[in-house]
Enzyme design. Structure first.
Site, short mmCIF file in Angstrom:
data_model
loop_
_atom_site.label_atom_id
_atom_site.label_comp_id
_atom_site.label_asym_id
_atom_site.label_seq_id
_atom_site.Cartn_x
_atom_site.Cartn_y
_atom_site.Cartn_z
N HIS A 231 50.75 64.25 38.44
CA HIS A 231 49.52 65.01 38.27
C HIS A 231 48.84 64.64 36.95
O HIS A 231 49.49 64.57 35.91
CB HIS A 231 49.86 66.50 38.30
CG HIS A 231 48.66 67.38 38.28
ND1 HIS A 231 48.63 68.55 37.57
CD2 HIS A 231 47.45 67.28 38.88
CE1 HIS A 231 47.46 69.13 37.73
NE2 HIS A 231 46.72 68.37 38.52
N ASP B 204 37.34 45.41 40.16
CA ASP B 204 36.81 44.18 40.71
C ASP B 204 37.53 42.99 40.09
O ASP B 204 38.40 43.15 39.23
CB ASP B 204 35.29 44.11 40.53
CG ASP B 204 34.82 44.12 39.08
OD1 ASP B 204 35.57 43.71 38.18
OD2 ASP B 204 33.67 44.53 38.85
N HIS C 222 29.96 51.44 30.88
CA HIS C 222 30.95 50.43 31.26
C HIS C 222 31.86 50.11 30.07
O HIS C 222 33.07 49.90 30.23
CB HIS C 222 30.25 49.17 31.77
CG HIS C 222 31.17 48.15 32.33
ND1 HIS C 222 32.01 48.39 33.39
CD2 HIS C 222 31.40 46.86 31.98
CE1 HIS C 222 32.70 47.31 33.67
NE2 HIS C 222 32.35 46.36 32.83
N TYR D 41 30.37 46.05 38.64
CA TYR D 41 30.74 47.43 38.32
C TYR D 41 31.55 48.11 39.42
O TYR D 41 31.53 49.34 39.55
CB TYR D 41 29.51 48.27 37.94
CG TYR D 41 28.72 47.63 36.83
CD1 TYR D 41 29.25 47.52 35.55
CD2 TYR D 41 27.45 47.10 37.07
CE1 TYR D 41 28.54 46.91 34.53
CE2 TYR D 41 26.73 46.48 36.06
CZ TYR D 41 27.29 46.39 34.79
OH TYR D 41 26.58 45.78 33.78
N SER D 42 32.29 47.35 40.18
CA SER D 42 33.16 47.91 41.22
C SER D 42 34.51 48.26 40.60
O SER D 42 35.54 47.63 40.89
CB SER D 42 33.34 46.90 42.36
OG SER D 42 32.13 46.65 42.98
N ASN D 43 34.49 49.25 39.73
CA ASN D 43 35.68 49.70 39.02
C ASN D 43 35.69 51.21 39.01
O ASN D 43 34.66 51.84 38.77
CB ASN D 43 35.67 49.18 37.57
CG ASN D 43 35.49 47.69 37.50
OD1 ASN D 43 36.35 46.94 37.94
ND2 ASN D 43 34.35 47.25 36.97
#
EC number: 5.4.99.62
Length: 127
Positions: free
Chosen positions: A20, A28, A94, A116-118
């Site tokens: 938790h 990316d 970012h 920006y595929s993070n």
């Protein structure tokens, strides 16, 4: 052999260790990852596997409290990929997202080439 769910042994083990409030990243192909952070590198070639495929497979096995994406992703595909799957989504620059990487449990590197595929994913509990 497992008959369903995650098959990559490193990824299975990393997900099983999550607790938790712990965090991990689905990234990316270009995200700079600090040397001290464990990386599960699934990238085969640019574009494979896609972010969404990996993200969906992991989300099938993890309880999620929330996520963090970069401001720069707003209005672009990566934002919708995350918001369609997770209710509570925060944004940071970012640069700040990259600064948070030393605190995550691990990073899953995909072959995704969409900028920006993070996402930093924060784990919840099933009860």
């Amino acid at each position: 052999m497992k008959k369903s769910g995650l098959l990559n042994p490193q990824l299975c083990a990393a997900v099983a260790r999550l607790g938790h409030t712990q965090t991990f990243v689905v990234a990316d192909a270009g995200l700079p990852i600090p040397h001290e952070v464990p990386v599960i590198d699934l990238a085969v070639v640019l574009g494979t596997p896609r972010f969404q495929e990996v993200f969906d497979a992991i989300l099938d096995e993890v309880v999620v409290d929330g996520a963090t994406i970069a401001h720069e992703a707003l209005g672009h595909e990566p934002e919708s990929w995350v918001r369609e799957r997770i209710e509570e989504v925060h944004t940071v620059s970012h640069e700040d997202l990259k600064k948070a990487l030393p605190n995550v449990s691990f990073v899953v590197r995909t072959g995704e080439t969409t900028p920006y595929s993070n996402v930093i994913v924060r784990c919840g509990v099933p009860f």
